[in-house]
Write a protein that holds these residues in place. Structure first.
Motif, mmCIF file in Angstrom:
data_model
loop_
_atom_site.group_PDB
_atom_site.id
_atom_site.type_symbol
_atom_site.label_atom_id
_atom_site.label_comp_id
_atom_site.label_asym_id
_atom_site.label_seq_id
_atom_site.Cartn_x
_atom_site.Cartn_y
_atom_site.Cartn_z
ATOM 1 N N LEU A 254 0.808 -1.223 0.000
ATOM 2 C CA LEU A 254 0.000 0.000 0.000
ATOM 3 C C LEU A 254 0.845 1.279 0.000
ATOM 4 C CD1 LEU A 254 -3.100 -0.855 2.230
ATOM 5 C CD2 LEU A 254 -2.686 -1.286 -0.185
ATOM 6 N N PRO A 255 1.861 1.390 0.869
ATOM 7 C CA PRO A 255 2.689 2.603 0.802
ATOM 8 C C PRO A 255 3.386 2.770 -0.547
ATOM 9 C CG PRO A 255 3.059 1.445 2.869
ATOM 10 C CD PRO A 255 2.266 0.535 2.001
ATOM 11 N N LEU A 256 3.803 1.640 -1.158
ATOM 12 C CA LEU A 256 4.457 1.733 -2.461
ATOM 13 C C LEU A 256 3.489 2.211 -3.531
ATOM 14 C CD1 LEU A 256 6.623 -1.528 -2.419
ATOM 15 C CD2 LEU A 256 7.390 0.822 -2.084
ATOM 16 N N PHE A 257 2.244 1.735 -3.496
ATOM 17 C CA PHE A 257 1.253 2.192 -4.464
ATOM 18 C C PHE A 257 0.999 3.691 -4.314
ATOM 19 C CE2 PHE A 257 -0.797 -2.285 -4.321
ATOM 20 C CZ PHE A 257 0.190 -2.758 -5.165
ATOM 21 N N ALA A 258 0.900 4.144 -3.069
ATOM 22 C CA ALA A 258 0.686 5.568 -2.827
ATOM 23 C C ALA A 258 1.866 6.385 -3.340
ATOM 24 C CB ALA A 258 0.473 5.819 -1.335
ATOM 25 N N ALA A 259 3.091 5.895 -3.136
ATOM 26 C CA ALA A 259 4.276 6.620 -3.602
ATOM 27 C C ALA A 259 4.311 6.700 -5.118
ATOM 28 C CB ALA A 259 5.537 5.928 -3.074
ATOM 29 N N ALA A 261 1.722 6.539 -7.221
ATOM 30 C CA ALA A 261 0.669 7.442 -7.668
ATOM 31 C C ALA A 261 1.058 8.898 -7.449
ATOM 32 C CB ALA A 261 -0.638 7.127 -6.932
ATOM 33 N N ALA A 262 1.689 9.192 -6.324
ATOM 34 C CA ALA A 262 2.136 10.559 -6.044
ATOM 35 C C ALA A 262 3.190 11.000 -7.057
ATOM 36 C CB ALA A 262 2.684 10.658 -4.623
ATOM 37 N N HIS A 263 4.086 10.088 -7.416
ATOM 38 C CA HIS A 263 5.121 10.420 -8.398
ATOM 39 C C HIS A 263 4.501 10.745 -9.761
ATOM 40 C CE1 HIS A 263 8.941 10.292 -10.504
ATOM 41 N NE2 HIS A 263 8.432 9.414 -11.346
ATOM 42 N N TYR A 264 3.507 9.968 -10.146
ATOM 43 C CA TYR A 264 2.882 10.200 -11.448
ATOM 44 C C TYR A 264 2.113 11.518 -11.498
ATOM 45 C CZ TYR A 264 3.912 5.492 -13.187
ATOM 46 O OH TYR A 264 4.543 4.364 -13.639
ATOM 47 N N GLN A 265 1.729 12.048 -10.364
ATOM 48 C CA GLN A 265 0.982 13.306 -10.356
ATOM 49 C C GLN A 265 1.822 14.476 -10.841
ATOM 50 O OE1 GLN A 265 -1.238 14.293 -6.844
ATOM 51 N NE2 GLN A 265 -2.146 12.271 -6.660
#
Length: 349
Positions: A254-259, A261-265
């Protein structure tokens, strides 16, 4: 504004070179070959000093009987080594005063202008992004009530006063007292001195920008709630080792998915690929549905491999499935395509 630090550095180099040569000469045995070696080192030091002081002092080294006499012409006035040393020291002290005043002026304009606003905005945006990601992560809690969240906090390994300086930067500069401004100035100048010691060749502005890198002030911490009344705990190796296989996968993914997604923003138009091999091994079906729901909510484009997962979850609005089929008795491999449309799996075209 450019603040030139080379003159002071040159002065220091000359003084250190002269001191080193003097120490060497004092320790040289009085033999012909030793004297010649000392003279060679003296010539090298002299030429080095002459290059550094070019345009500021004209150096001459002339032999008189058994000694070498150093003379310098500074602003048209001839002087000996002792007088040159005094002039250089006075110039160094004067330049230090000038640099300090220029640094303070640049610092004040930096913290009152666009740089401060940009820095404060980026810190607020990062904080808002972490809060947004945590709202999404809250939707995933395992059957055993395990959930995770991210904490973006000032790194305790940073210099003392970092948290206070960060808080002052986030305030309206018009509301800062003189004591607040002085505290900020002292904090950042201490950090600049540290940066200068690490890389003395960099300009003061470059050193200040390094110091103002807010990402280096912070660290991410993953916290975990096991639903046992102990609340949110930092995810350590020991705590992670006490989890079940599925809980471990959830806590790490979960933390990796959030990271990601944040990078792609940072570039909304880029492909948002995430590749997962042997997806979610050990995670039960209910939790898999929750994780896929999170991935859809994050807008990530999934490419998955699995020997058993068909991704038939209502949380997924659609995914193409390619089943690899090996030949009977040969090495041929073909594929059969299916599509999950959010309700059922149908043969693909």
């Amino acid at each position: 504004m450019t603040i030139e630090l080379a003159p002071e550095a040159g002065t220091r180099a000359v003084l250190e070179a002269a001191r080193a040569v003097a120490e060497q000469l004092a320790a040289v045995p009085y033999e012909h070959k030793n004297v010649r070696e000392a003279e060679t080192r003296l010539q090298d030091a002299f030429h080095h000093a002459r290059e550094i002081l070019a345009g500021r002092a004209d150096l001459e080294l002339t032999p008189e009987e058994d000694v070498q006499v150093l003379t310098a012409t500074v602003s048209g006035v001839r002087a000996g080594a002792a007088a040159l040393s005094q002039v250089l020291r006075e110039e160094r002290d004067e330049r230090r005063t000038d640099i300090t005043e220029a640094e303070r002026d640049l610092f004040d304009r930096t913290l009152a202008g666009d740089t401060r606003r940009h820095l404060a905005d980026r810190i607020r945006q990062a904080t808002a992004l972490v809060e947004s990601m945590n709202q999404r992560l809250e939707r995933v809690r395992t059957a055993s009530r395990v959930a995770v969240r991210l904490v973006w906090q000032v790194d305790p390994a940073q210099a003392p006063g970092t948290r206070a300086a960060r808080d002052l930067l986030l305030r309206d500069p018009a509301g800062l007292s003189e004591a607040d401004k002085e505290a900020l100035y002292v904090f950042f100048m201490d950090r600049v001195e540290e940066a200068r010691a690490d890389d003395s060749s960099a300009s003061w502005e470059d050193q200040l920008m390094k110091v103002l890198d807010y990402t280096a002030w912070h660290r991410f911490v993953v916290r975990l709630d096991r639903g046992d009344g102990q609340g949110w705990q930092e995810l350590t190796r020991k705590l992670h080792g006490a989890l079940s296989g599925g809980e471990k996968a959830i806590a790490l993914h979960l933390p990796l998915f959030a990271a990601v997604a944040a990078h792609y923003q940072t570039d909304p138009g880029c492909p948002r690929f995430i590749l997962l091999d042997e997806v979610f091994v050990g995670v039960d079906r209910t939790n898999r549905g929750q994780v896929f729901d999170l991935l859809v909510d994050l807008g990530l484009d999934l490419v998955l491999t699995s020997d058993h997962e068909w991704c038939e979850y209502r949380e997924l609005d659609g995914i193409a499935i390619h089943q690899l089929i090996t030949g009977d008795g040969d090495d041929a491999v073909t594929t059969a395509r299916f599509v999950w449309n959010g309700y059922r799996t149908v043969p693909g075209d």
